[in-house]
Every structure is written in C-alpha cells, then in structure tokens.
Scaffold this motif. Sequence first.
Motif, short mmCIF file in Angstrom:
data_model
loop_
_atom_site.label_atom_id
_atom_site.label_comp_id
_atom_site.label_asym_id
_atom_site.label_seq_id
_atom_site.Cartn_x
_atom_site.Cartn_y
_atom_site.Cartn_z
N MET A 1 0.83 -1.21 0.00
CA MET A 1 0.00 0.00 0.00
C MET A 1 0.87 1.26 0.00
SD MET A 1 -3.24 -0.16 2.44
CE MET A 1 -2.37 0.95 3.53
N LYS A 2 0.30 2.31 -0.46
CA LYS A 2 1.03 3.57 -0.60
C LYS A 2 1.62 4.03 0.72
CE LYS A 2 0.09 5.57 -4.82
NZ LYS A 2 -1.13 5.05 -5.41
N LEU A 3 0.75 3.99 1.73
CA LEU A 3 1.09 4.50 3.06
C LEU A 3 2.43 3.95 3.51
CD1 LEU A 3 -0.01 5.98 5.47
CD2 LEU A 3 -0.93 3.83 6.26
N TRP A 6 5.51 5.23 1.82
CA TRP A 6 5.98 6.56 2.21
C TRP A 6 6.63 6.50 3.58
CZ3 TRP A 6 0.74 9.46 1.72
CH2 TRP A 6 0.26 9.29 0.40
N LEU A 7 6.05 5.69 4.44
CA LEU A 7 6.49 5.74 5.82
C LEU A 7 7.88 5.13 6.00
CD1 LEU A 7 3.30 5.09 7.91
CD2 LEU A 7 4.54 7.20 7.56
N VAL A 10 10.88 7.45 5.71
CA VAL A 10 10.85 8.43 6.79
C VAL A 10 11.30 7.79 8.09
CG1 VAL A 10 9.40 9.97 8.12
CG2 VAL A 10 8.99 9.69 5.69
#
Lengths: 406, 300
Positions: A1-3, A6-7, A10
């Motif tokens: 999933m996209k989330l 991205w995480l 980071v």
Amino acid sequence: MKLRQWLAPVAALALVVVALAGCGGKGGSGGGANEIVVGVYGSMTGNDATFGQSTKGGVEVALADLVEQAGGKIGGLPVRLVVEDDQGKAEEAATAAQKLINQDQVVALLGEVASSRSLAAAPICQAAGVPMISPSSTNPKVTQVGDRIFRMCFLDDFQGLTMARFAVQNLGLKKVAILKDVKSDYSVGLAQYFTDEFVKLGGTIVVEQAYTAGDQDFSAQLTAIKSKNPDAIFIPGYYTEVGLIARTARQQGLTVPLLGGDGWESEKLIEIGQDAINGAYYSNHWALDMPDTNLQAFLTKYHAKYNSDPDAIGGLAYDAARVLFAAMQKMAAEEPTVFAGLGSAKAGTPERKAALDRLRDLIAATRDYAGVTGSITLDANRNASKPAVVIEIKGGKKVYNTTIHP
Amino acid sequence: MSTFLQQLVNGVTWGSVYALIALGYTMVYGILRLINFAHGDIYMLGAFMGLYASRWFHAAQDPSPVKALLVLLTSMLLSALIGMLIERLAYKPVRKSPRLSALITAIGVSLLLENGGVLVFGADPKFFPQLIPQKTIALLPGVAVSNQQLIVLVVSIVLMFALRMFVLHTRTGKAMQAVSHNHMAASLMGISVDRIITITFMIGSALAAAAGVLVALQSPKIEPYMGIMPGLKAFVAAVLGGIGNIPGAVVGGLVMGVAEVMVTGYLSPTYRDAIAFVLLIVILLVRPAGIFGKAVTEKV
C-alpha cells in the motif's frame, strides 16, 4: 500500500537521526561513573499515552523513596533511570528494549502496560539475559516467553473470570454482547476468558463484534449489537476507544451497562466518554478509595510529587520498581562481590552475566511483598496472584464496588 | 429491517464526511490534473484549528450553537489560508514541470504536514470539546439518530449545495469551469488562471477543514495522523464518482460510507479498509472514468 511506501523511508531517516543524536550526546555508554542503570519503556506518547506516563510516574516515586531512604544508592552505586518512548507501537517497543540493553546497559527493564508491546520486547530481554518486570501486562503469554520475564499483576484468565462472575452474580445479567479489538493480544485473550466463564455460569454471548485501535467510527458495530438486545456490552479494550464507543452507544440509544477490564484504567476514560461512561463497570488492580494503609501512603507521596491522583498503572509500576530495588538491595547486602557486576563499569563482562543471573533468582524469590496494589508473591511461572477489584463509574468518578478473590 | 435502516443512517452520515473531503480532491484535479495527496492532512489541520478555535472562544466551558458555528467558520477560514499558502509555496513553482514532480511534491507536503503536526501538536491524541450536547432522536422504532449525526449531515448538504451554486452561477465559478477545460483558452479570455487556482485550493481546503471539525464533533479523538486513511478513502470516493466531477464526488463519498458501514455491520470490521480499495479496483475495471465521469477519447 502507498502508506507503507511513504512511511518506510521516513522511519529509516528518523532512525538514523536518533542513532546519530544518541552517539553525539553521550559518546556511547560506559564512559561515565560507575552506576546502576534501570530501563523504563512505555507509551509516553501515542494512542494510550497515559499508560506510559503513569508507569514513568510510578517508577519515579519509587526512585524518590530510594533517594530519601538511601541517598538514591544501592550497594554504594547510584541508581539512574533511562526512559524510552515506544509511541504505543509494538515494533518501537522492541527497538526501545534493544536500545536500553545494548546502548544504556541497563540491569533490568520495567514495562510495558499493553501485552502486545510487552510481548514484542520480552524475547529481546530473555535473549540478553536481562530481567524484565512488566507492571501491568495481563495476557498470560507475556511471562511464558521465558524465565527472565516477570509481572506484578493478575492475569487475564482471572480478570475475565472476575467480570463474568460479577456480571452473573452481582448484576444478574444473562445476555452479553462482546466488542473487542481484533489486533490486540490483550483484548482477544480477555474476551475469550470472559466468554468461557460466562457461558459456564449459564450466560449467553449474543453477538461478538470487533474493531481496530485507531478506528473513529463504531456505529456499524453498535447497531449490529443493538439488534440482538443484550443486557450489557463487554468491551475489553483500551480507554481511548472505549470512551468513543461509549459515546456512540448512547448516541444509538443503547443504554445497557458497559463492562471492561483494566485497559480502561485512565483519567482520560472519563474525559472522552463524559456522561456516556457513567454506569459502566471494569475490573482493576485497586480502587483509590480502598482503606489500605500502603495504598494511602503511596497516594500521599504521589500527590506531593505530581499534585494528581495516580491510576493503578502507576501503582503497579511503583511496586515493580520497589520489588526490583529490594532484590538488588538484598544482593548488595548478602553478596557484594556478585552485586558489583551490576555496575555500569562491568558492562559486557562475565561478572555482569553472573550478577544478572543472580538478580533474576532474587526477583523470582519475591514472597509476601507488601505492595501498594496488594501483597505480591511470585509463583513458579513468575506471575503475581492477586485479587481483582471491580470499579463502577458514577457521576464521572471511579467508585469501589467489590473485590473478587482468585 | 430497523437494523438495516439504522446502518443506512450510519453509512450516510459517515459518507457525507468522505464526500466533503472528496470534493476538494475532485476540484483540484478538475482544474490542475493534480492529485493533492496533502488534502487528507488539511482535514487533520481543520480539526486542530477547530480545537484551538474552541479554546479561543471558550466554547467547551459554555457551549452554544453560535459558538459551534464560529468554531467551524474559523477553522474553515484558517485552513483556506493554509491551502492558499501550500499552493503558492509548494505547487506553483512546479506547475510547469512534468506532472510526476507535482505529484511527488504533494506527497512531500503531506509528510511535512503530518510530521510537522507531531512536532507542533504532539503525537498523543487530543480530545475535541463537546460543542453541542449529545441528544438522541428516534426516527422510527429502532432507528435512532443523534443530533450530532444530523448536524454532520445537514452541514455537509448545505456546503455541497453552496459549492454547486457557486460553481454554476457565479462569475468565478464559471471561470473555474473554463480553466478546468483549458488553461490557455481561459487565460486568452481574460481569466486570471493563477487566481482561479488559488481560489480552488482555498475552497477545497475549507471543505476538508469542515469535514475535520464535523468528525471531531461526534468522534472527538484527533491526532496528527488522523488524515491519512480518510484522505486515501476520499480519494477513492472521488475516483469512484469520476474524478473532476463535483456531483460524482458526493455520490462516491456516500457510496463509500454506506459500503464501509454495511461491510462492518454484516461481514467483519477487518474488511472495513479493504472494501474501499476493492471498490477502487472494481470501478477501474468496469468503468475507469467513474460513475459520472465522461469517457474521453484522446485525439492523436
């Protein structure tokens, strides 16, 4: 999933920053004076932040006691606390335990409250041979991880039994609905133990619904529950969601009592739930209005330090720290040469290993320790066997209702 | 039957929140062909602005409908300004760059807002004060709705209707439609494209902020990451209705809300998040332009 995509970068970046900050600040450990380092980890921030804050508060009061009685020293070595925040995430709890053991060279860990997070950190402590005392994780699996893992509270099988008996014998309930957090070991376990005993006593579970911590909308589950007309709803979750669920339940015209476990123990429960939480019952480790002298003495001390009431999580953390200090004091008095291995100067040496083994044995030998949450005797499985208290929420206050013995 | 109706009420209330957020996605996409991934975080900021506004107005100690309205409007205004700022600082410099740069910028802004939120507001959840005391209203035997749910629904409908009037019947709204058709042609007709884009961002952000405040009103836990999931789902809702299409976003949002509640109520709550993405896959397979979208044939 996209989330996730991205995480991940980071999180990686954050880790690097934290690691660099750690190195720059202290230049590693072992360089300082010889001392005893005790690690505390918990959810200082996040969804159930009062758990971590209360744990820290309780341990700090125990350290203040030690400062008052022995100048903050055990066996001539000063005791220092290192507190790590796991943000209420299991993976962070594992990272916190790694950091405390490898970087800070702690002799023992105090924490966590949530069983899922204790279960994430416990294997790391077990592998490193460092004792871990969970003040308030109630899931049975926690101490089954290994012989270095202890706890100061009762278990969920007993807690589930307590609420089932209370529901049948004190409230006369026959049909109960369950709303549990499917991703929490604590919640799933407690729901199961409650069901077992409640059915044995002749009750029926009319419907079982689930949610996930962090959900904002519970209306669908509560509508499904309402259609089955239960006498009560058992919600073995943590206080944030319970407060929101209580509000939604009243919104839907569900006025039956709500029942729960010690995951409700937080001042925030009433702040979130407001009027909707009145008339609810939950099992707990203590009630502030119990006439216990140890408890009342602790309340006075806590008030003097923080100007607020502690919750049971804080009381258990205080007991956990006191049990640990008592074991170390005993060791310092009886076996000073072994005890010297606990000093930070001995980190990574065979003496340290021998001292940690001995510390484990001494904690395991805790018998009839007069704690603020009742008398503590650790059994062969390193669990404390204690009575449970049922609390009723009345007019926005937590009121003692009854005690149920094992 | 009454259970089904109650679930429908739950679904429509929850869906109207998605619809409000989806409107912002759809408007920005319609004008700029940009998926503004930071939009869900504006929803989060809206809720926090509402929290600070309610402290400012002392709305928690002495709640009244007037104060609740003031809180809503303040939050919408502040968030509109933030939306404008984001557009000017982050998106405008990359407007002439390839579309991928703009998309990555949007993701960057989203991360900035979330983690900046952790820094400024703190990671532990805050609790929104109860601006309007909760009351339950029975619609039918066994079907109840709370006054807070009604407020969410009514405010959403009013805002959506106001938006439609604005777009169809004002000069700026018509200019917006023109810009969405063709930037170049619109600017040749004397429309300031920059101004229209800024206005679009402001309106979209204000609507997201309204959604944030409305959600916080009935489910008072707010935290810096609260916008991620609703943002993604509202995006799905916008695609579902046909991205770029305003009535489509509303219908898409409502369909999403009802689908989620029905899945939770009748199947399992673990499928709650999955259903959104199942809907996305289905709509992309069956009708890629969305329910209301027009299939566009590219001329080569």
